[in-house]
Design a protein around this motif. Structure first.
Motif, short mmCIF file in Angstrom:
data_model
loop_
_atom_site.label_atom_id
_atom_site.label_comp_id
_atom_site.label_asym_id
_atom_site.label_seq_id
_atom_site.Cartn_x
_atom_site.Cartn_y
_atom_site.Cartn_z
N GLY A 68 0.82 -1.21 0.00
CA GLY A 68 0.00 0.00 0.00
C GLY A 68 0.85 1.25 0.00
N ASP A 69 2.01 1.19 -0.66
CA ASP A 69 2.98 2.29 -0.65
C ASP A 69 3.03 2.98 -2.01
N PRO A 70 2.36 4.13 -2.16
CA PRO A 70 2.34 4.81 -3.45
C PRO A 70 3.71 5.32 -3.90
N THR A 109 -4.84 2.04 -7.79
CA THR A 109 -5.20 0.86 -7.02
C THR A 109 -4.93 1.10 -5.53
N ILE A 110 -3.80 1.68 -5.22
CA ILE A 110 -3.48 1.96 -3.81
C ILE A 110 -4.44 3.01 -3.26
N MET A 117 -4.60 -8.73 -6.26
CA MET A 117 -3.62 -9.47 -7.04
C MET A 117 -4.24 -10.01 -8.33
N LYS A 118 -5.49 -10.46 -8.27
CA LYS A 118 -6.16 -10.92 -9.49
C LYS A 118 -6.33 -9.77 -10.46
N GLU A 119 -6.73 -8.61 -9.95
CA GLU A 119 -6.87 -7.43 -10.81
C GLU A 119 -5.53 -7.03 -11.42
N THR A 120 -4.48 -7.10 -10.61
CA THR A 120 -3.15 -6.74 -11.07
C THR A 120 -2.68 -7.70 -12.16
#
Length: 108
Positions: free
Chosen positions: A64-66, A84-85, A96-99
Motif C-alpha cells: 500500500g505504498d504509493p 489501485t493503492i 492481485m487478481k486485478e493486477t
C-alpha cells in the motif's frame, strides 16, 4: 519457483546462469520478502519491462505504498499502481487478481 521463508537464498538467484530463471528467482524472492530492491536485480530483456514492473507493482500494492509506484517506468502501469493503492481495496487476493489481469492485458 517454490520458496519458503526458510529456503530463501538470494545467492542461489545470483548463481543461476539462465537469465529467465534468474529473473524468475529474483521476482519470487522479492515478493516473498516484500523487498522492492530485489526487483532491480531483474534484467530487462529487449526493452520488455514487464517482469520488473510487475514485481514493483505487486509489492507496491501489497504494501500500500504509493511511493514505490514512482519506480515504475511505464506511465500507464504507474497510474494503475497509484489508483489501485488510492482506492484502498481491502481484499488482497482481489487486488492481485486485478493486477495480474491488468498486466496481462497491458502486454497485448
Amino acid at each position: 519457483w517454490e520458496i519458503t521463508e526458510q529456503s530463501i537464498n538470494i545467492t542461489a538467484c545470483q548463481r543461476t546462469t539462465d537469465i529467465g530463471s534468474k529473473n524468475g528467482c529474483f521476482f519470487t524472492v522479492a515478493e516473498k520478502l516484500n523487498d522492492v530492491s530485489l526487483c532491480n536485480e531483474i534484467q530487462v530483456l529487449n526493452n520488455d519491462f514487464y517482469l520488473k514492473e510487475q514485481c514493483i507493482l505487486s509489492i507496491a500494492i501489497k504494501k500500500g505504498d504509493p511511493q514505490l509506484c514512482d519506480n515504475i517506468f511505464v506511465e500507464k502501469s504507474k497510474n494503475y499502481c497509484l489508483t489501485t493503492i488510492a482506492r484502498g481495496i481491502e481484499d488482497f487476493n482481489k487486488r492481485m487478481k486485478e493486477t495480474a489481469k491488468y498486466m496481462e492485458e497491458s502486454r497485448k
